[in-house]
Design a protein around this motif. Structure first.
Motif, PDB file in Angstrom:
ATOM      1  N   PRO A 156       0.710  -1.059  -0.079  1.00 42.59           N
ATOM      2  CA  PRO A 156       0.262  -0.029  -0.143  1.00 42.59           C
ATOM      3  C   PRO A 156       0.881   1.387  -0.023  1.00 42.59           C
ATOM      4  CG  PRO A 156      -0.503  -1.420   1.885  1.00 42.59           C
ATOM      5  CD  PRO A 156       0.732  -1.893   1.046  1.00 42.59           C
ATOM      6  N   GLY A 157       0.527   2.086  -0.516  1.00 39.66           N
ATOM      7  CA  GLY A 157       1.162   3.501  -0.797  1.00 39.66           C
ATOM      8  C   GLY A 157       2.295   3.467  -1.560  1.00 39.66           C
ATOM      9  N   LEU A 158       2.524   2.429  -2.387  1.00 33.78           N
ATOM     10  CA  LEU A 158       3.825   2.095  -3.267  1.00 33.78           C
ATOM     11  C   LEU A 158       4.018   3.429  -4.146  1.00 33.78           C
ATOM     12  CD1 LEU A 158       6.286   0.456  -4.036  1.00 33.78           C
ATOM     13  CD2 LEU A 158       4.860  -0.398  -5.889  1.00 33.78           C
ATOM     14  N   SER A 159       5.333   3.891  -4.032  1.00 33.76           N
ATOM     15  CA  SER A 159       5.710   5.007  -5.271  1.00 33.76           C
ATOM     16  C   SER A 159       6.745   4.726  -5.979  1.00 33.76           C
ATOM     17  CB  SER A 159       5.929   6.275  -4.323  1.00 33.76           C
ATOM     18  OG  SER A 159       6.776   6.210  -3.543  1.00 33.76           O
ATOM     19  N   GLU A 160       7.690   3.771  -5.495  1.00 29.51           N
ATOM     20  CA  GLU A 160       8.887   3.358  -6.021  1.00 29.51           C
ATOM     21  C   GLU A 160       9.349   2.102  -5.749  1.00 29.51           C
ATOM     22  OE1 GLU A 160      13.040   5.853  -7.374  1.00 29.51           O
ATOM     23  OE2 GLU A 160      12.421   5.774  -5.030  1.00 29.51           O
ATOM     24  N   ILE A 161       9.787   1.189  -6.859  1.00 27.99           N
ATOM     25  CA  ILE A 161      10.558   0.137  -6.370  1.00 27.99           C
ATOM     26  C   ILE A 161      11.952   0.376  -7.023  1.00 27.99           C
ATOM     27  CG2 ILE A 161      11.010  -2.292  -7.031  1.00 27.99           C
ATOM     28  CD1 ILE A 161       7.879  -2.332  -7.563  1.00 27.99           C
ATOM     29  N   VAL A 162      12.998   0.251  -6.242  1.00 26.14           N
ATOM     30  CA  VAL A 162      14.346   0.304  -6.535  1.00 26.14           C
ATOM     31  C   VAL A 162      15.027  -0.954  -6.765  1.00 26.14           C
ATOM     32  CG1 VAL A 162      16.809   1.395  -6.040  1.00 26.14           C
ATOM     33  CG2 VAL A 162      14.571   2.521  -5.370  1.00 26.14           C
ATOM     34  N   VAL A 163      15.537  -1.493  -7.839  1.00 21.59           N
ATOM     35  CA  VAL A 163      16.176  -2.592  -7.898  1.00 21.59           C
ATOM     36  C   VAL A 163      17.771  -2.336  -7.939  1.00 21.59           C
ATOM     37  CG1 VAL A 163      16.495  -4.665  -9.167  1.00 21.59           C
ATOM     38  CG2 VAL A 163      14.104  -3.615  -9.134  1.00 21.59           C
ATOM     39  N   ASP A 164      18.557  -2.701  -6.847  1.00 23.27           N
ATOM     40  CA  ASP A 164      19.943  -2.375  -6.744  1.00 23.27           C
ATOM     41  C   ASP A 164      20.721  -3.627  -7.345  1.00 23.27           C
ATOM     42  OD1 ASP A 164      22.731  -2.055  -5.858  1.00 23.27           O
ATOM     43  OD2 ASP A 164      21.761  -1.725  -3.808  1.00 23.27           O
ATOM     44  N   LEU A 165      21.181  -3.490  -8.477  1.00 16.31           N
ATOM     45  CA  LEU A 165      22.030  -4.385  -9.221  1.00 16.31           C
ATOM     46  C   LEU A 165      23.423  -4.552  -8.859  1.00 16.31           C
ATOM     47  CD1 LEU A 165      20.298  -3.725 -12.406  1.00 16.31           C
ATOM     48  CD2 LEU A 165      19.786  -5.394 -11.162  1.00 16.31           C
ATOM     49  N   THR A 166      23.808  -3.896  -7.831  1.00 18.07           N
ATOM     50  CA  THR A 166      25.385  -4.116  -7.153  1.00 18.07           C
ATOM     51  C   THR A 166      25.956  -5.409  -7.180  1.00 18.07           C
ATOM     52  OG1 THR A 166      24.802  -2.176  -5.948  1.00 18.07           O
ATOM     53  CG2 THR A 166      26.806  -3.568  -5.409  1.00 18.07           C
ATOM     54  N   ALA A 167      25.097  -6.447  -6.928  1.00 23.84           N
ATOM     55  CA  ALA A 167      25.552  -7.813  -6.614  1.00 23.84           C
ATOM     56  C   ALA A 167      25.109  -8.708  -7.592  1.00 23.84           C
ATOM     57  CB  ALA A 167      25.013  -8.546  -5.275  1.00 23.84           C
ATOM     58  N   VAL A 168      24.395  -8.186  -8.795  1.00 19.73           N
ATOM     59  CA  VAL A 168      24.025  -8.919 -10.106  1.00 19.73           C
ATOM     60  C   VAL A 168      25.150  -9.113 -10.868  1.00 19.73           C
ATOM     61  CG1 VAL A 168      22.539  -9.050 -11.858  1.00 19.73           C
ATOM     62  CG2 VAL A 168      21.691  -8.420  -9.705  1.00 19.73           C
ATOM     63  N   THR A 169      25.687 -10.425 -11.191  1.00 18.07           N
ATOM     64  CA  THR A 169      26.537 -10.628 -11.976  1.00 18.07           C
ATOM     65  C   THR A 169      26.446 -11.046 -13.367  1.00 18.07           C
ATOM     66  OG1 THR A 169      26.825 -12.855 -11.386  1.00 18.07           O
ATOM     67  CG2 THR A 169      28.145 -11.432  -9.990  1.00 18.07           C
ATOM     68  N   PHE A 170      25.143 -11.466 -13.658  1.00 24.31           N
ATOM     69  CA  PHE A 170      24.823 -11.500 -15.059  1.00 24.31           C
ATOM     70  C   PHE A 170      23.273 -11.505 -15.237  1.00 24.31           C
ATOM     71  CE2 PHE A 170      23.028 -14.852 -18.074  1.00 24.31           C
ATOM     72  CZ  PHE A 170      23.825 -14.758 -19.161  1.00 24.31           C
ATOM     73  N   LEU A 171      22.999 -10.901 -16.425  1.00 25.88           N
ATOM     74  CA  LEU A 171      21.674 -10.618 -16.991  1.00 25.88           C
ATOM     75  C   LEU A 171      21.557 -11.259 -18.274  1.00 25.88           C
ATOM     76  CD1 LEU A 171      18.886  -9.006 -16.193  1.00 25.88           C
ATOM     77  CD2 LEU A 171      20.154  -6.933 -17.304  1.00 25.88           C
ATOM     78  N   ASP A 172      20.252 -12.009 -18.180  1.00 26.05           N
ATOM     79  CA  ASP A 172      19.907 -12.605 -19.641  1.00 26.05           C
ATOM     80  C   ASP A 172      18.717 -11.804 -20.057  1.00 26.05           C
ATOM     81  OD1 ASP A 172      17.828 -14.078 -18.586  1.00 26.05           O
ATOM     82  OD2 ASP A 172      18.779 -16.232 -19.358  1.00 26.05           O
ATOM     83  N   SER A 173      18.086 -12.220 -21.285  1.00 29.92           N
ATOM     84  CA  SER A 173      16.889 -11.604 -21.687  1.00 29.92           C
ATOM     85  C   SER A 173      15.630 -11.962 -20.907  1.00 29.92           C
ATOM     86  CB  SER A 173      16.363 -12.273 -23.120  1.00 29.92           C
ATOM     87  OG  SER A 173      16.349 -13.654 -23.030  1.00 29.92           O
ATOM     88  N   THR A 174      15.565 -13.085 -20.077  1.00 25.85           N
ATOM     89  CA  THR A 174      14.490 -13.216 -19.287  1.00 25.85           C
ATOM     90  C   THR A 174      14.581 -12.221 -18.039  1.00 25.85           C
ATOM     91  OG1 THR A 174      15.565 -15.180 -18.024  1.00 25.85           O
ATOM     92  CG2 THR A 174      14.305 -15.666 -19.849  1.00 25.85           C
ATOM     93  N   GLY A 175      15.606 -11.787 -17.501  1.00 21.08           N
ATOM     94  CA  GLY A 175      15.885 -11.068 -16.457  1.00 21.08           C
ATOM     95  C   GLY A 175      15.505  -9.836 -17.122  1.00 21.08           C
ATOM     96  N   VAL A 176      15.867  -9.407 -18.305  1.00 19.54           N
ATOM     97  CA  VAL A 176      15.400  -7.932 -18.859  1.00 19.54           C
ATOM     98  C   VAL A 176      13.881  -7.963 -18.885  1.00 19.54           C
ATOM     99  CG1 VAL A 176      15.683  -6.707 -20.906  1.00 19.54           C
ATOM    100  CG2 VAL A 176      17.609  -7.386 -20.071  1.00 19.54           C
ATOM    101  N   ALA A 177      13.285  -8.885 -19.386  1.00 17.75           N
ATOM    102  CA  ALA A 177      11.754  -9.025 -19.613  1.00 17.75           C
ATOM    103  C   ALA A 177      11.251  -8.883 -18.160  1.00 17.75           C
ATOM    104  CB  ALA A 177      11.304 -10.479 -20.285  1.00 17.75           C
ATOM    105  N   ALA A 178      11.655  -9.574 -17.045  1.00 15.72           N
ATOM    106  CA  ALA A 178      10.942  -9.627 -15.582  1.00 15.72           C
ATOM    107  C   ALA A 178      10.973  -8.119 -15.360  1.00 15.72           C
ATOM    108  CB  ALA A 178      11.874 -10.382 -14.820  1.00 15.72           C
ATOM    109  N   LEU A 179      12.189  -7.348 -15.343  1.00 18.56           N
ATOM    110  CA  LEU A 179      12.528  -6.120 -15.111  1.00 18.56           C
ATOM    111  C   LEU A 179      11.523  -5.154 -16.013  1.00 18.56           C
ATOM    112  CD1 LEU A 179      16.198  -5.879 -14.595  1.00 18.56           C
ATOM    113  CD2 LEU A 179      14.620  -5.796 -12.819  1.00 18.56           C
ATOM    114  N   LEU A 180      11.449  -5.151 -17.021  1.00 15.42           N
ATOM    115  CA  LEU A 180      10.320  -4.467 -18.004  1.00 15.42           C
ATOM    116  C   LEU A 180       8.918  -4.763 -17.754  1.00 15.42           C
ATOM    117  CD1 LEU A 180      11.971  -4.545 -21.514  1.00 15.42           C
ATOM    118  CD2 LEU A 180      11.896  -2.716 -20.139  1.00 15.42           C
TER     119      LEU A 180
END
Length: 113
Positions: free
Chosen positions: A40-64
């Motif tokens: 409730p009251g959500l205004s922003e989701i911040v995804v901190d990628l500091t510790a993400v070492t790899f991102l593929d197309s399924t990760g990109v799609a999930a973020l989008l």
């Protein structure tokens, strides 16, 4: 991949995935994004990628998908601190700017609120 407990405050939820965001780990990210979107009251989701070492197309799609859902609920989703390899994937796929990362000129996406 590990997803620590979200940090919350003032309508903001911070997710900090660890490891790879790929076809094997994206369901966990999607689950956490869905939970964040229900706050409730959500205004922003911040995804901190500091510790993400790899991102593929399924990760990109999930973020989008998470970003689109956030906008539909009157909120935003923003990525922060990607590692160089992750930043490169976001730049090559031309979605970094859509997800709140500055472009080469330092400007975030103009349509974000």
């Amino acid at each position: 991949m590990q997803l620590p407990t979200p940090c919350e405050g003032h309508g903001r939820v911070v997710l900090a995935p660890v490891g790879d965001l790929d076809i094997a780990t994206v369901p966990g990210l999607q689950r956490d994004l869905d939970e964040a979107l229900c706050h409730p009251g959500l205004s922003e989701i911040v995804v901190d990628l500091t510790a993400v070492t790899f991102l593929d197309s399924t990760g990109v799609a999930a973020l989008l998908r998470g970003a689109a859902e956030a906008v539909g609920r009157g909120a935003t989703l923003r990525l922060v601190d990607p590692q160089p390899v992750v930043s490169r994937v976001l730049r090559i796929t031309a979605v970094g700017r859509l997800l709140g990362l500055p472009d080469d000129h330092g400007d975030p996406a103009p349509w974000r609120r």
